[in-house]
Design an enzyme around this catalytic site. Sequence first.
Site, PDB file in Angstrom:
ATOM      1  N   ASP A 219      14.582  -9.467 -39.256  1.00  0.00           N
ATOM      2  CA  ASP A 219      14.179 -10.873 -39.209  1.00  0.00           C
ATOM      3  C   ASP A 219      13.146 -11.127 -38.118  1.00  0.00           C
ATOM      4  O   ASP A 219      12.218 -11.910 -38.293  1.00  0.00           O
ATOM      5  CB  ASP A 219      15.396 -11.770 -38.967  1.00  0.00           C
ATOM      6  CG  ASP A 219      16.265 -11.900 -40.200  1.00  0.00           C
ATOM      7  OD1 ASP A 219      15.765 -11.623 -41.304  1.00  0.00           O
ATOM      8  OD2 ASP A 219      17.436 -12.276 -40.072  1.00  0.00           O
ATOM      9  N   ASP A 225      15.057  -8.732 -26.987  1.00  0.00           N
ATOM     10  CA  ASP A 225      16.295  -9.313 -26.446  1.00  0.00           C
ATOM     11  C   ASP A 225      17.542  -8.882 -27.204  1.00  0.00           C
ATOM     12  O   ASP A 225      18.657  -9.223 -26.809  1.00  0.00           O
ATOM     13  CB  ASP A 225      16.204 -10.841 -26.321  1.00  0.00           C
ATOM     14  CG  ASP A 225      16.216 -11.574 -27.650  1.00  0.00           C
ATOM     15  OD1 ASP A 225      16.103 -10.925 -28.718  1.00  0.00           O
ATOM     16  OD2 ASP A 225      16.312 -12.816 -27.636  1.00  0.00           O
ATOM     17  N   CYS A 364      19.252 -15.704 -28.478  1.00  0.00           N
ATOM     18  CA  CYS A 364      18.265 -16.246 -29.414  1.00  0.00           C
ATOM     19  C   CYS A 364      18.371 -17.762 -29.570  1.00  0.00           C
ATOM     20  O   CYS A 364      17.379 -18.416 -29.930  1.00  0.00           O
ATOM     21  CB  CYS A 364      18.433 -15.607 -30.787  1.00  0.00           C
ATOM     22  SG  CYS A 364      18.348 -13.815 -30.804  1.00  0.00           S
TER      23      CYS A 364
END
Length: 381
Positions: A219, A225, A364
Amino acid sequence: MEAEGTPASNGYRMPAEWEPHSQCWMGWPERGDNWRNDAVHGQDAFVKVASAISRFEPVNVCASASQWSNARAKLPKNVRVLEMSMNDSWFRDIGPTFVMCDKQSSSGYQEHRVAGIDWNFNGWGGALNGCYSDWSLDLLVAQKILGVERLPRFPHSIILEGGSIHVDGEGTCITTEECLLNPNRNPDLSKEQIENELKAYLGVRKVIWLPRGLYGDDDTNGHVDNMCCFVKPGVVVLAWTDDERDPQYSRSVEAYTILTSSTDGCGRNLEVIKLHVPEPLFMTEEEEKGIKSLDGKPRTAGTRLAASYVNFYIANGGIIAPSFGDRKYDDEAFHVLSSAFPNHEVIMIEGAREICLAGGNIHCITQQQPAFPIVKVMQSR
């Protein structure tokens, strides 16, 4: 207010995530083609994350007009809920990247200024495998937040998401080639040109490039991260597996080799702490049935989830990390993070799988805003 020049030319730098925060920003999930069962389970996970963070620092949750009442009813009273339009709720990527500037005035006061970078955004890939086709509302989120806070805004035309970078606050940035050099981001810019922009906008001197992110993180095209992050200057945690049969193994070894042979912006050798990923997790048929077929990227049963404990949030005195129902590695992650952050309380969020199903995790969906009080500095006579 729009600022002139670049952050670095104005004395700004992106602080490390463990530096003091004034507050945290989050969105509110609702789109049914990404969050199953009309985001009911995802919203419950967001409530858990916001509640945990609010123990350590103020939290703002932005929700659309149609969801404001729902969000207000579900969230704790100490969490501020604002009305804001968005296409989806990944505030690490669509919110501003905050930067700060230290400047000592002639009166002897240390003035701390905060501003925000408003990166360009194309839905994690645009026409080339983006997550959805309309991101027009996402494009305005950073500007809106900076407007609410009355902070200077540094707009940038480069396509970049906040989850694709990690900094130590002392001159070093880590990122991945898989994401920033992907042809669906900035195909007309070379690696050197992108690196120069990171230096000019983040105030760093050194960029460490990892070839790839976490296996299955399609995605975001391998956001750093989910793979690696700083825990203090000179020390990083890295998503790891000892299973040589796991496709993640070669990625972890590759990154470990680069990190252990690299120095940071201050010339220090990097220490790498291995943080084992959970046993492979896959989307179930029941979970797939709860996702509507609209504009979002198809999510199908059997797809391996990009699950990583590295995707945690550093709050003022707290570590908010995902838990995946894997007793062995959930416990191991708790102990590794507790050791890496001895002065922080580690809170593992049950139900973080719901965020993972939609393509990310705790880091996120959060965005920290730095806090810098004005303090008196003694001048030499």
